[in-house]
Scaffold this active site. Structure first.
Site, PDB file in Angstrom:
ATOM      1  N   GLU A 216     -55.671  -1.404  34.895  1.00 27.26           N
ATOM      2  CA  GLU A 216     -54.589  -0.495  35.281  1.00 27.26           C
ATOM      3  C   GLU A 216     -55.129   0.577  36.223  1.00 27.26           C
ATOM      4  O   GLU A 216     -56.294   0.973  36.121  1.00 27.26           O
ATOM      5  CB  GLU A 216     -54.026   0.198  34.048  1.00 27.26           C
ATOM      6  N   ASP A 235     -55.025   0.600  21.660  1.00 29.97           N
ATOM      7  CA  ASP A 235     -53.845   0.648  22.522  1.00 29.97           C
ATOM      8  C   ASP A 235     -53.592  -0.683  23.233  1.00 29.97           C
ATOM      9  O   ASP A 235     -52.448  -1.056  23.470  1.00 29.97           O
ATOM     10  CB  ASP A 235     -54.041   1.770  23.564  1.00 29.97           C
ATOM     11  N   HIS A 240     -52.102  -6.418  22.982  1.00 27.15           N
ATOM     12  CA  HIS A 240     -51.788  -7.196  24.187  1.00 27.15           C
ATOM     13  C   HIS A 240     -52.861  -8.242  24.526  1.00 27.15           C
ATOM     14  O   HIS A 240     -52.559  -9.411  24.749  1.00 27.15           O
ATOM     15  CB  HIS A 240     -51.606  -6.276  25.393  1.00 27.15           C
TER      16      HIS A 240
HETATM   17  C1  BG6 Z   1     -48.715  -0.095  26.576  1.00 29.08           C
HETATM   18  C2  BG6 Z   1     -49.884   0.833  26.423  1.00 29.08           C
HETATM   19  O1  BG6 Z   1     -48.517  -0.820  25.397  1.00 29.08           O
HETATM   20  O2  BG6 Z   1     -48.953  -0.990  27.651  1.00 29.08           O
HETATM   21  C3  BG6 Z   1     -50.129   1.592  27.716  1.00 29.08           C
HETATM   22  O3  BG6 Z   1     -49.632   1.754  25.376  1.00 29.08           O
HETATM   23  C4  BG6 Z   1     -50.277   0.613  28.873  1.00 29.08           C
HETATM   24  O4  BG6 Z   1     -51.270   2.412  27.611  1.00 29.08           O
HETATM   25  C5  BG6 Z   1     -49.121  -0.353  28.906  1.00 29.08           C
HETATM   26  O5  BG6 Z   1     -50.328   1.370  30.081  1.00 29.08           O
HETATM   27  C6  BG6 Z   1     -49.339  -1.435  29.944  1.00 29.08           C
HETATM   28  O6  BG6 Z   1     -48.171  -2.197  30.073  1.00 29.08           O
HETATM   29  P1  BG6 Z   1     -47.792  -2.895  31.441  1.00 29.08           P
HETATM   30  O7  BG6 Z   1     -46.538  -3.650  31.136  1.00 29.08           O
HETATM   31  O8  BG6 Z   1     -47.593  -1.806  32.443  1.00 29.08           O
HETATM   32  O9  BG6 Z   1     -48.945  -3.770  31.796  1.00 29.08           O
END
Ligand code: BG6
Length: 484
Positions: A216, A235, A240
């Site tokens: 990110e 997190d 994920h």
């Molecule tokens: C969230 C986390 O679950 O997912 C965040 O708490 C993260 O920290 C986000 O930035 C990322 O999601 P995406 O859909 O933007 O990849």
């Protein structure tokens, strides 16, 4: 190709935390887009519930604003906002008291699907579940939707599961991991199980290693308070990345059906080896120029929370014995790139002479941005002068391959909410899965705590700490580049 939108049956949806950030950014704009797509029957009702002292009209004004700010609304859709707002209502409720609950119950329509979205901190889950029950709203057609974080360790996750189980069956509980709602994440399953080409090679005999990267560019934003207690491991990795790993590593389920898929994912988590501390690198971003450090962002000058993790993981079963999985995620990196790369082994023998035929095939699946797939294949370098080989990508961007259909794809939250209404739990985590993921994560975090581990610093805008590169180098491998 024309996208098919299958309308759902009329429903009542209550959003607890209806004035909060997630509701305003994701849930309400997502519901509006489903409404515009013709998926939401006219009689459906969406009721915001929160502590704020506002009435139906005040809430509708907030919803209108959220849709305009976060909905990516076209001119054509703008004309539908009023219609959509006609389905919206608001009830002021006290999650831990009794105020507002009778009135909320009175808004429920008999004998229809009712979904209760707990867009609130986990400390309120129990109070909400209990009141839904005691005020007669927990009907057979009721379901609850809960957000992460689902606990902060195994003990708290177990306690949450037990609390929810007092009032709802597992079939009524939808634990969201929004990564499972992403189009390309589901495509992982389509690619693996809808083609004959890949699955025969999808094992330790042919796969050298697998890399999962979720990079990110954003930092912790306004969520420093939450994030500093959590860190990248809780997190991102526990949920994920773990889900991505499961979909990549699992055995083919017999059917694309909730428990068949979740049984297979659970087996992967349970097959994970404990992680050797030498195979994990924690990082924390450091200031560069005017870009503040993590510690400044979270206003904790001595914080030792990680904003980056890289690790080598082993799935100890027949399919994967000996094939490492490298996982990496971090904030404030040089690019936003989520990708899974399956790196196949070199050809066993080079007929072209030493070194000339050693080119590994790589299948990379881009989750975001620029969703698509690339397969690196080896061909002859054009021209005379002997046989030289070169790798070229067979590159497919879904937007190009699918045309307008790719643009009409609902975002993760839209899809998942519609799945709740339909009663399809395939893309939601089962309680035992979440617990197994914590059981694997806990010793890693406890190890850091007991050793007083301090994360390695990395520059904002870099690819993470040097040690993360070394993690791969030591194994004679290399991370794929994170492009700016
Ligand atoms: C969230 C986390 O679950 O997912 C965040 O708490 C993260 O920290 C986000 O930035 C990322 O999601 P995406 O859909 O933007 O990849």
């Amino acid at each position: 190709m024309v996208s098919r939108v299958i309308p759902v049956d009329p429903f009542d949806l209550v959003i607890f935390g209806g004035t909060g950030d997630l509701a305003r950014r994701k849930i309400l704009p997502g519901l509006f887009r489903r409404f515009c797509a013709g998926q939401m029957p006219d009689e459906s009702r969406i009721i915001g519930a929160a502590r704020s002292e506002i009435d139906d009209d005040g809430y509708r004004a907030m919803v209108r604003e959220s849709i305009r700010e976060f909905g990516g609304v076209s001119e054509e859709q703008e004309a539908s906002i009023d219609d959509f707002l006609g389905r919206i209502g608001y009830e002021q409720v006290d999650a831990t008291g009794e105020a507002g609950w009778e009135a909320l119950a009175a808004r429920m329509t008999e004998d229809r699907v009712r979904a209760f979205y707990f867009s609130v901190g986990p400390s309120l889950f129990g109070a909400l579940a209990e009141r839904l029950h005691s005020y007669g709203m927990a009907s057979a057609k009721a379901r609850i939707v809960v957000e992460k974080p689902f606990g902060h360790d195994l003990g708290s996750a177990r306690a949450l599961n037990a609390t929810l189980a007092q009032h709802f069956d597992e079939e009524q509980i939808y634990r969201i991991d929004h990564y499972l709602g992403k189009e390309t994440v589901q495509n992982l399953m389509a690619v693996r199980f809808g083609n004959t080409l890949f699955e025969p090679l999808w094992n330790a005999q042919y796969v050298d290693h697998i890399q999962i990267t979720v990079a990110e560019t954003v930092g912790v934003g306004g969520r420093g308070g939450y994030y500093d207690k959590s860190g990248a491991m809780r997190d991102m990795v526990q949920n994920h990345l773990m889900q991505l790993l499961c979909l990549i590593a699992m055995e083919p389920p017999a059917r694309f059906e909730p428990n068949a898929v979740r049984d297979e994912k659970l087996k992967v988590i349970r097959a994970l080896d404990p992680v050797d501390p030498h195979h994990i690198v924690r990082g924390q971003y450091d200031a560069v120029g005017s870009e503040p450090s993590y510690r400044t962002d979270v206003e904790a000058p001595r914080s030792t929370t990680e904003s980056f993790v890289a690790m080598r993981v082993h799935v100890s079963n027949w399919r994967w014995a000996g094939t490492p999985f490298y996982l990496r995620t971090g904030k404030k990196l040089r690019g936003r790139a989520s990708e899974i790369a399956v790196v196949f082994k070199d050809a066993p023998h080079s007929i072209f002479g030493v070194d000339k035929g050693r080119h590994a095939n790589v299948l990379s699946i881009r989750l975001q941005p620029n969703e698509g797939m690339t397969l690196d294949v080896t061909i002859k370098e054009p021209g005379p002068g002997g046989m030289r080989l070169v790798e070229v990508p067979l590159d497919m961007t879904f937007a190009d391959a699918l045309g307008p259909d790719a643009e009409a794809v609902p975002d993760a939250y839209e899809r998942l909410i519609m799945d709740v209404i339909r009663g399809n739990q395939t893309l939601f985590m089962r309680g035992d899965e979440v617990e197994a993921a914590w059981a694997w994560t806990d010793p890693i975090i406890e190890g850091w705590q007991s050793r007083g581990d301090v994360p390695k610093l990395y520059d904002v805008g870099s690819s993470g700490p040097e040690d993360a590169l070394m993690l791969m180098h030591r194994d004679g491998r290399k991370w794929r580049e994170i492009r700016a």
